[in-house]
Design a protein around this motif. Structure first.
Motif, mmCIF file in Angstrom:
data_model
loop_
_atom_site.group_PDB
_atom_site.id
_atom_site.type_symbol
_atom_site.label_atom_id
_atom_site.label_comp_id
_atom_site.label_asym_id
_atom_site.label_seq_id
_atom_site.Cartn_x
_atom_site.Cartn_y
_atom_site.Cartn_z
ATOM 1 N N PRO A 1 1.084 -1.048 0.060
ATOM 2 C CA PRO A 1 -0.373 -0.132 -0.309
ATOM 3 C C PRO A 1 0.901 1.550 -0.033
ATOM 4 N N GLY A 2 0.932 2.489 -0.537
ATOM 5 C CA GLY A 2 0.894 3.190 -0.637
ATOM 6 C C GLY A 2 1.583 4.270 -1.849
ATOM 7 N N PRO A 3 2.333 4.742 -1.699
ATOM 8 C CA PRO A 3 2.524 5.248 -3.013
ATOM 9 C C PRO A 3 3.751 4.621 -4.484
ATOM 10 N N ALA A 4 3.371 4.027 -5.279
ATOM 11 C CA ALA A 4 3.347 2.886 -6.375
ATOM 12 C C ALA A 4 4.826 3.023 -7.308
ATOM 13 N N LEU A 5 5.216 4.234 -7.636
ATOM 14 C CA LEU A 5 5.671 4.446 -8.027
ATOM 15 C C LEU A 5 7.318 4.093 -7.403
ATOM 16 N N HIS B 1 3.979 -12.504 -16.223
ATOM 17 C CA HIS B 1 3.829 -11.755 -14.677
ATOM 18 C C HIS B 1 3.978 -11.015 -14.331
ATOM 19 N N LEU B 2 5.996 -10.483 -14.540
ATOM 20 C CA LEU B 2 6.086 -9.354 -14.646
ATOM 21 C C LEU B 2 5.732 -8.149 -15.606
ATOM 22 N N GLU B 3 4.933 -8.330 -16.186
ATOM 23 C CA GLU B 3 4.947 -7.488 -17.475
ATOM 24 C C GLU B 3 3.839 -7.212 -16.348
ATOM 25 N N THR B 4 2.744 -8.509 -16.174
ATOM 26 C CA THR B 4 1.194 -7.962 -15.560
ATOM 27 C C THR B 4 1.283 -6.885 -14.167
ATOM 28 N N LEU B 5 2.011 -7.789 -13.281
ATOM 29 C CA LEU B 5 2.365 -7.138 -11.997
ATOM 30 C C LEU B 5 3.279 -5.285 -12.267
ATOM 31 N N LEU B 6 3.767 -5.232 -12.786
ATOM 32 C CA LEU B 6 4.645 -3.895 -13.277
ATOM 33 C C LEU B 6 2.923 -2.963 -13.671
ATOM 34 N N HIS B 7 2.322 -3.402 -15.483
ATOM 35 C CA HIS B 7 1.314 -2.501 -15.218
ATOM 36 C C HIS B 7 0.556 -2.231 -14.327
ATOM 37 N N ALA B 8 0.457 -3.458 -13.277
ATOM 38 C CA ALA B 8 -0.580 -3.599 -12.505
ATOM 39 C C ALA B 8 -0.050 -2.090 -10.874
ATOM 40 N N THR B 9 1.225 -1.554 -11.064
ATOM 41 C CA THR B 9 1.987 -1.176 -9.912
ATOM 42 C C THR B 9 1.483 0.546 -10.824
ATOM 43 N N LEU B 10 1.742 0.296 -12.138
ATOM 44 C CA LEU B 10 1.664 1.908 -12.842
ATOM 45 C C LEU B 10 0.206 2.430 -13.387
ATOM 46 N N VAL B 11 -0.645 1.444 -13.380
ATOM 47 C CA VAL B 11 -2.345 1.764 -13.438
ATOM 48 C C VAL B 11 -2.343 2.083 -11.873
ATOM 49 N N ARG B 12 -2.072 1.780 -11.191
ATOM 50 C CA ARG B 12 -2.253 2.038 -9.724
ATOM 51 C C ARG B 12 -1.602 3.692 -9.056
ATOM 52 N N ALA B 13 -0.411 4.208 -10.007
ATOM 53 C CA ALA B 13 0.208 5.104 -9.942
ATOM 54 C C ALA B 13 0.082 6.363 -10.352
ATOM 55 N N ARG B 14 -0.358 5.927 -11.669
ATOM 56 C CA ARG B 14 -1.342 6.852 -12.515
ATOM 57 C C ARG B 14 -2.593 7.137 -12.549
ATOM 58 N N ALA B 15 -3.792 6.694 -10.854
ATOM 59 C CA ALA B 15 -4.175 6.533 -10.301
ATOM 60 C C ALA B 15 -4.228 7.477 -9.415
ATOM 61 N N PRO C 1 1.050 11.339 -15.165
ATOM 62 C CA PRO C 1 0.589 11.886 -15.825
ATOM 63 C C PRO C 1 -0.488 10.737 -16.209
ATOM 64 N N PRO C 2 -2.046 11.637 -16.713
ATOM 65 C CA PRO C 2 -2.101 10.738 -17.114
ATOM 66 C C PRO C 2 -2.389 10.512 -18.770
ATOM 67 N N GLU C 3 -1.293 11.316 -19.229
ATOM 68 C CA GLU C 3 -1.087 10.731 -20.736
ATOM 69 C C GLU C 3 -0.373 8.968 -20.852
ATOM 70 N N ARG C 4 0.517 9.190 -19.726
ATOM 71 C CA ARG C 4 1.290 7.493 -19.504
ATOM 72 C C ARG C 4 0.479 6.659 -20.079
ATOM 73 N N ASP C 5 1.110 6.049 -20.981
ATOM 74 C CA ASP C 5 0.887 4.803 -21.435
ATOM 75 C C ASP C 5 1.079 4.015 -20.051
ATOM 76 N N PRO C 6 0.386 3.204 -18.523
ATOM 77 C CA PRO C 6 0.983 2.510 -18.062
ATOM 78 C C PRO C 6 1.475 0.849 -18.441
ATOM 79 N N ARG C 7 0.991 0.288 -19.829
ATOM 80 C CA ARG C 7 1.006 -0.839 -20.473
ATOM 81 C C ARG C 7 2.273 -0.233 -21.317
ATOM 82 N N ALA C 8 2.892 0.418 -22.116
ATOM 83 C CA ALA C 8 3.631 0.658 -22.632
ATOM 84 C C ALA C 8 5.154 1.121 -21.207
ATOM 85 N N LEU C 9 5.143 1.423 -20.197
ATOM 86 C CA LEU C 9 5.880 1.457 -19.895
ATOM 87 C C LEU C 9 6.335 0.605 -18.964
#
Length: 194
Positions: free
Chosen positions: A77-81, A131-145, A150-158
């Motif tokens: 929990p807490g900040p994701a980045l 699996h690692l990509e999915t974990l990173l994606h979920a974390t970056l989605v949380r970071a954006r939320a 920034p909202p224009e950043r693509d969590p999947r591409a990152l």
């Protein structure tokens, strides 16, 4: 009455993983496994199958041991980045350390040595990366939320960029004696998250 095994299959699998990880698949002979595991060839075949099947079981074990730690690290929990940055920096530090550098990552080693011509290894490598990509994606989605990205950043591409970076760090770190090479690459990539 069936004989009981005179060895611990879990310990034997751990020993096989360590040997394959240190030497690679091709450089590990069945006689090396028999000697390193301290069990007879017949017991080894009866328990694990042939060398290839044992390698696949070792690769599965490696993933089973490492994934829970990454899940915990990235889903705290807490900040994701900060969690993403810490993970990438940890991989860079491990790749730059003498002990870790020489061994590398077992999944990355398997990808380089066997995945191009071994479909069973390629599937396991791909599953690990997904699996690692999915974990990173979920974390970056949380970071954006949470307003960390920034909202224009693509969590999947990152997430994909970070996955490729991590695998590159593992491969380059294994061969390079300059820890700054992987550390600087990691920091440049992490700057893209700002």
């Amino acid at each position: 009455m069936a004989r009981t095994k005179e060895f611990d299959p879990d310990a034997a699998l751990r020993a096989a993983l360590e040997l394959f990880w240190a030497r690679g698949y091709e450089a590990t002979a069945m006689s090396d496994l028999v000697e390193h595991l301290g069990i007879g060839r017949a017991s080894l075949y009866a328990t694990f199958g042939n060398k290839h099947e044992l390698y696949l079981k070792a690769l599965d074990r490696y993933a089973e041991e490492r994934v829970p730690g990454m899940v915990e690290e990235l889903s705290a929990p807490g900040p994701a980045l900060p969690a993403v940055r810490a993970l990438v920096r940890r991989f860079a530090a491990e790749a730059g350390s003498e002990e870790e550098r020489l061994q590398g990552c077992f999944v990355t080693n398997s990808a380089a040595e066997l995945a191009p011509h071994d479909p069973a290894v390629a599937r396991r490598v791909e599953l690990n990366w997904e699996h690692l990509e999915t974990l990173l994606h979920a974390t970056l989605v949380r970071a954006r939320a949470q307003g960390e990205l920034p909202p224009e950043r693509d969590p999947r591409a990152l997430a994909r960029m970070l996955l490729v970076l991590i695998q590159g760090i593992r491969l380059v770190g294994k061969a390079s004696t300059d820890p700054a090479r992987v550390r600087d690459a990691a920091e440049q990539a992490l700057a893209l998250l700002d």
